[in-house]
Write a protein that holds these residues in place. Structure first.
Motif, PDB file in Angstrom:
ATOM      1  N   GLY A 154      -4.388  -3.303  -0.042  1.00 40.31           N
ATOM      2  CA  GLY A 154      -3.203  -3.769  -0.740  1.00 40.31           C
ATOM      3  C   GLY A 154      -3.527  -4.941  -1.639  1.00 40.31           C
ATOM      4  O   GLY A 154      -4.666  -5.139  -2.061  1.00 40.31           O
ATOM      5  N   HIS A 155      -2.523  -5.736  -1.919  1.00 40.92           N
ATOM      6  CA  HIS A 155      -2.660  -6.950  -2.732  1.00 40.92           C
ATOM      7  C   HIS A 155      -2.480  -8.150  -1.816  1.00 40.92           C
ATOM      8  O   HIS A 155      -1.590  -8.148  -0.963  1.00 40.92           O
ATOM      9  N   PRO A 156      -3.324  -9.191  -1.954  1.00 35.37           N
ATOM     10  CA  PRO A 156      -3.212 -10.344  -1.045  1.00 35.37           C
ATOM     11  C   PRO A 156      -1.829 -10.993  -1.026  1.00 35.37           C
ATOM     12  O   PRO A 156      -1.399 -11.498   0.006  1.00 35.37           O
ATOM     13  N   SER A 157      -1.112 -10.974  -2.145  1.00 32.95           N
ATOM     14  CA  SER A 157       0.217 -11.587  -2.173  1.00 32.95           C
ATOM     15  C   SER A 157       1.285 -10.687  -1.572  1.00 32.95           C
ATOM     16  O   SER A 157       2.296 -11.160  -1.076  1.00 32.95           O
ATOM     17  N   LEU A 158       1.072  -9.371  -1.630  1.00 27.84           N
ATOM     18  CA  LEU A 158       2.076  -8.422  -1.150  1.00 27.84           C
ATOM     19  C   LEU A 158       1.810  -7.932   0.261  1.00 27.84           C
ATOM     20  O   LEU A 158       2.689  -7.359   0.892  1.00 27.84           O
ATOM     21  N   GLY A 159       0.576  -8.097   0.735  1.00 30.36           N
ATOM     22  CA  GLY A 159       0.213  -7.587   2.051  1.00 30.36           C
ATOM     23  C   GLY A 159      -0.279  -6.149   1.949  1.00 30.36           C
ATOM     24  O   GLY A 159      -0.443  -5.602   0.863  1.00 30.36           O
TER      25      GLY A 159
ATOM     26  N   ARG B 234      -5.712  -3.971  -8.731  1.00 32.40           N
ATOM     27  CA  ARG B 234      -5.208  -5.143  -8.013  1.00 32.40           C
ATOM     28  C   ARG B 234      -4.586  -4.773  -6.669  1.00 32.40           C
ATOM     29  O   ARG B 234      -4.631  -5.555  -5.728  1.00 32.40           O
ATOM     30  N   CYS B 235      -3.996  -3.592  -6.581  1.00 31.13           N
ATOM     31  CA  CYS B 235      -3.287  -3.202  -5.357  1.00 31.13           C
ATOM     32  C   CYS B 235      -4.124  -2.317  -4.443  1.00 31.13           C
ATOM     33  O   CYS B 235      -3.604  -1.799  -3.458  1.00 31.13           O
ATOM     34  N   SER B 236      -5.393  -2.129  -4.732  1.00 26.32           N
ATOM     35  CA  SER B 236      -6.238  -1.295  -3.869  1.00 26.32           C
ATOM     36  C   SER B 236      -7.438  -2.084  -3.343  1.00 26.32           C
ATOM     37  O   SER B 236      -8.519  -1.541  -3.176  1.00 26.32           O
ATOM     38  N   GLN B 237      -7.230  -3.354  -3.064  1.00 24.74           N
ATOM     39  CA  GLN B 237      -8.283  -4.192  -2.510  1.00 24.74           C
ATOM     40  C   GLN B 237      -8.254  -4.114  -0.980  1.00 24.74           C
ATOM     41  O   GLN B 237      -7.198  -3.985  -0.376  1.00 24.74           O
ATOM     42  N   ILE B 238      -9.430  -4.215  -0.377  1.00 27.99           N
ATOM     43  CA  ILE B 238      -9.511  -4.238   1.084  1.00 27.99           C
ATOM     44  C   ILE B 238      -9.057  -5.620   1.546  1.00 27.99           C
ATOM     45  O   ILE B 238      -9.664  -6.626   1.187  1.00 27.99           O
ATOM     46  N   LEU B 239      -7.995  -5.678   2.332  1.00 30.86           N
ATOM     47  CA  LEU B 239      -7.503  -6.954   2.847  1.00 30.86           C
ATOM     48  C   LEU B 239      -8.172  -7.303   4.170  1.00 30.86           C
ATOM     49  O   LEU B 239      -8.642  -8.421   4.354  1.00 30.86           O
ATOM     50  N   TYR B 240      -8.200  -6.346   5.088  1.00 30.54           N
ATOM     51  CA  TYR B 240      -8.910  -6.554   6.357  1.00 30.54           C
ATOM     52  C   TYR B 240      -9.150  -5.207   7.017  1.00 30.54           C
ATOM     53  O   TYR B 240      -8.526  -4.204   6.681  1.00 30.54           O
ATOM     54  N   GLU B 241     -10.090  -5.230   7.961  1.00 26.27           N
ATOM     55  CA  GLU B 241     -10.392  -4.058   8.757  1.00 26.27           C
ATOM     56  C   GLU B 241     -10.309  -4.452  10.225  1.00 26.27           C
ATOM     57  O   GLU B 241     -10.608  -5.594  10.574  1.00 26.27           O
ATOM     58  N   SER B 242      -9.900  -3.501  11.066  1.00 24.03           N
ATOM     59  CA  SER B 242      -9.667  -3.797  12.475  1.00 24.03           C
ATOM     60  C   SER B 242     -10.250  -2.725  13.372  1.00 24.03           C
ATOM     61  O   SER B 242     -10.365  -1.568  12.982  1.00 24.03           O
ATOM     62  N   VAL B 243     -10.586  -3.164  14.593  1.00 27.72           N
ATOM     63  CA  VAL B 243     -10.881  -2.252  15.694  1.00 27.72           C
ATOM     64  C   VAL B 243      -9.848  -2.562  16.761  1.00 27.72           C
ATOM     65  O   VAL B 243      -9.779  -3.683  17.253  1.00 27.72           O
ATOM     66  N   LEU B 244      -9.004  -1.579  17.073  1.00 27.22           N
ATOM     67  CA  LEU B 244      -8.009  -1.734  18.133  1.00 27.22           C
ATOM     68  C   LEU B 244      -8.531  -1.025  19.364  1.00 27.22           C
ATOM     69  O   LEU B 244      -8.941   0.137  19.283  1.00 27.22           O
TER      70      LEU B 244
ATOM     71  N   VAL C 107     -11.298  -8.300  11.097  1.00 26.07           N
ATOM     72  CA  VAL C 107     -12.188  -9.020  10.195  1.00 26.07           C
ATOM     73  C   VAL C 107     -11.517  -9.050   8.832  1.00 26.07           C
ATOM     74  O   VAL C 107     -11.316  -8.011   8.196  1.00 26.07           O
ATOM     75  N   GLU C 108     -11.149 -10.249   8.397  1.00 25.11           N
ATOM     76  CA  GLU C 108     -10.484 -10.416   7.110  1.00 25.11           C
ATOM     77  C   GLU C 108     -11.523 -10.449   5.999  1.00 25.11           C
ATOM     78  O   GLU C 108     -12.686 -10.759   6.231  1.00 25.11           O
ATOM     79  N   ASN C 109     -11.084 -10.129   4.792  1.00 24.05           N
ATOM     80  CA  ASN C 109     -12.004  -9.980   3.664  1.00 24.05           C
ATOM     81  C   ASN C 109     -12.260 -11.321   2.973  1.00 24.05           C
ATOM     82  O   ASN C 109     -11.957 -11.488   1.790  1.00 24.05           O
TER      83      ASN C 109
ATOM     84  N   ARG D 141     -13.953 -15.278  -1.290  1.00 26.00           N
ATOM     85  CA  ARG D 141     -12.910 -14.276  -1.066  1.00 26.00           C
ATOM     86  C   ARG D 141     -13.371 -12.908  -1.542  1.00 26.00           C
ATOM     87  O   ARG D 141     -13.954 -12.766  -2.602  1.00 26.00           O
ATOM     88  N   GLY D 142     -13.070 -11.889  -0.743  1.00 25.85           N
ATOM     89  CA  GLY D 142     -13.369 -10.512  -1.130  1.00 25.85           C
ATOM     90  C   GLY D 142     -12.204  -9.880  -1.864  1.00 25.85           C
ATOM     91  O   GLY D 142     -12.383  -9.062  -2.749  1.00 25.85           O
ATOM     92  N   ALA D 143     -10.983 -10.263  -1.515  1.00 24.24           N
ATOM     93  CA  ALA D 143      -9.779  -9.778  -2.184  1.00 24.24           C
ATOM     94  C   ALA D 143      -9.203 -10.934  -2.992  1.00 24.24           C
ATOM     95  O   ALA D 143      -9.006 -12.027  -2.486  1.00 24.24           O
ATOM     96  N   VAL D 144      -8.948 -10.694  -4.265  1.00 22.09           N
ATOM     97  CA  VAL D 144      -8.521 -11.747  -5.177  1.00 22.09           C
ATOM     98  C   VAL D 144      -7.061 -11.534  -5.545  1.00 22.09           C
ATOM     99  O   VAL D 144      -6.667 -10.429  -5.936  1.00 22.09           O
ATOM    100  N   ALA D 145      -6.254 -12.588  -5.430  1.00 19.03           N
ATOM    101  CA  ALA D 145      -4.837 -12.485  -5.765  1.00 19.03           C
ATOM    102  C   ALA D 145      -4.621 -12.631  -7.276  1.00 19.03           C
ATOM    103  O   ALA D 145      -4.081 -11.752  -7.922  1.00 19.03           O
ATOM    104  N   TRP D 146      -5.051 -13.732  -7.855  1.00 23.06           N
ATOM    105  CA  TRP D 146      -4.831 -13.986  -9.275  1.00 23.06           C
ATOM    106  C   TRP D 146      -6.102 -14.539  -9.907  1.00 23.06           C
ATOM    107  O   TRP D 146      -6.768 -15.383  -9.333  1.00 23.06           O
ATOM    108  N   THR D 147      -6.400 -14.070 -11.107  1.00 24.55           N
ATOM    109  CA  THR D 147      -7.563 -14.552 -11.850  1.00 24.55           C
ATOM    110  C   THR D 147      -7.151 -14.840 -13.285  1.00 24.55           C
ATOM    111  O   THR D 147      -5.989 -14.632 -13.670  1.00 24.55           O
TER     112      THR D 147
END
Length: 197
Positions: free
Chosen positions: A110-115, A86-96, A27-29, A42-48
């Protein structure tokens, strides 16, 4: 590997990645606006606009604080907090789901631009996994549904591990993940048709 979005029109933030030995339910943010406009929230923001104001702020105060160590330390602290936020945003969560081994709950930060820069993982072995359930809880003034893995420890105590605890997706997403995890981890025997005598 096969990637699908089972709810593309209503909840495209759910991504199912099927590997030969396991499945990932990600589930992506971000999500679509609930007003039907198709607008992305968007839940995670790259640039504002704050990213543009920060260099102006530093360049304005830098000449005034050049000889002041406390002022330079303050600018350093502000910049460090800004980078950390900026670098501690939730990008996505997974169930494997590993059908013979267990399930793993992941949070990618992480950061949306950096992964992803950090990953939090919790593995629950199949022998310890009691059940995987949809439950409801109250969050502020809202009733929200969530997925939880019920784990039994060695001493018999029960603990709940919430999947997607930071993003908290809507019920249709949870239902898709729930049914697929149940089918993989707890396969039901087909019931014989009842004989009529």
């Amino acid at each position: 590997m096969r990637q699908t979005r089972p709810l593309p029109d209503t909840h495209p933030e759910l991504l199912v990645i099927e590997w030969p030995t396991f499945h990932e339910y990600r589930v992506e943010n971000w999500r679509l606006a609930r007003d039907g406009s198709g607008r992305i929230i968007r839940g995670a923001v790259a640039w504002t606009w704050l990213n543009l104001c920060l260099p102006l702020f530093v360049s304005f105060f830098w000449p005034k604080l050049r000889g002041n160590n406390a002022g330079l330390a303050l600018i350093g602290i502000v910049l460090s907090v800004f980078v950390w936020l900026r670098c501690s945003q939730i990008l996505y969560e997974s169930v494997l789901v590993f059908p013979t081994l267990g399930i793993q709950l992941e949070t990618h930060i992480g950061h949306p631009s950096l992964g992803p820069l950090f990953v939090s993982r919790r593995f629950i072995h199949a022998s310890r996994l009691e059940d995987f359930v949809i439950h409801e809880g109250i969050r502020r003034w809202n009733v929200r549904y969530f997925l939880a893995a019920i784990k039994r420890s060695n001493n018999g105590s029960i603990s709940f591990h919430v999947a997607f605890e930071n993003i908290l997706p809507y019920f249709p997403v949870l239902l898709q993940v729930y049914t697929r995890v149940q089918n993989s981890m707890f396969p039901r025997e087909p019931q014989d048709s009842m004989e009529i005598s």
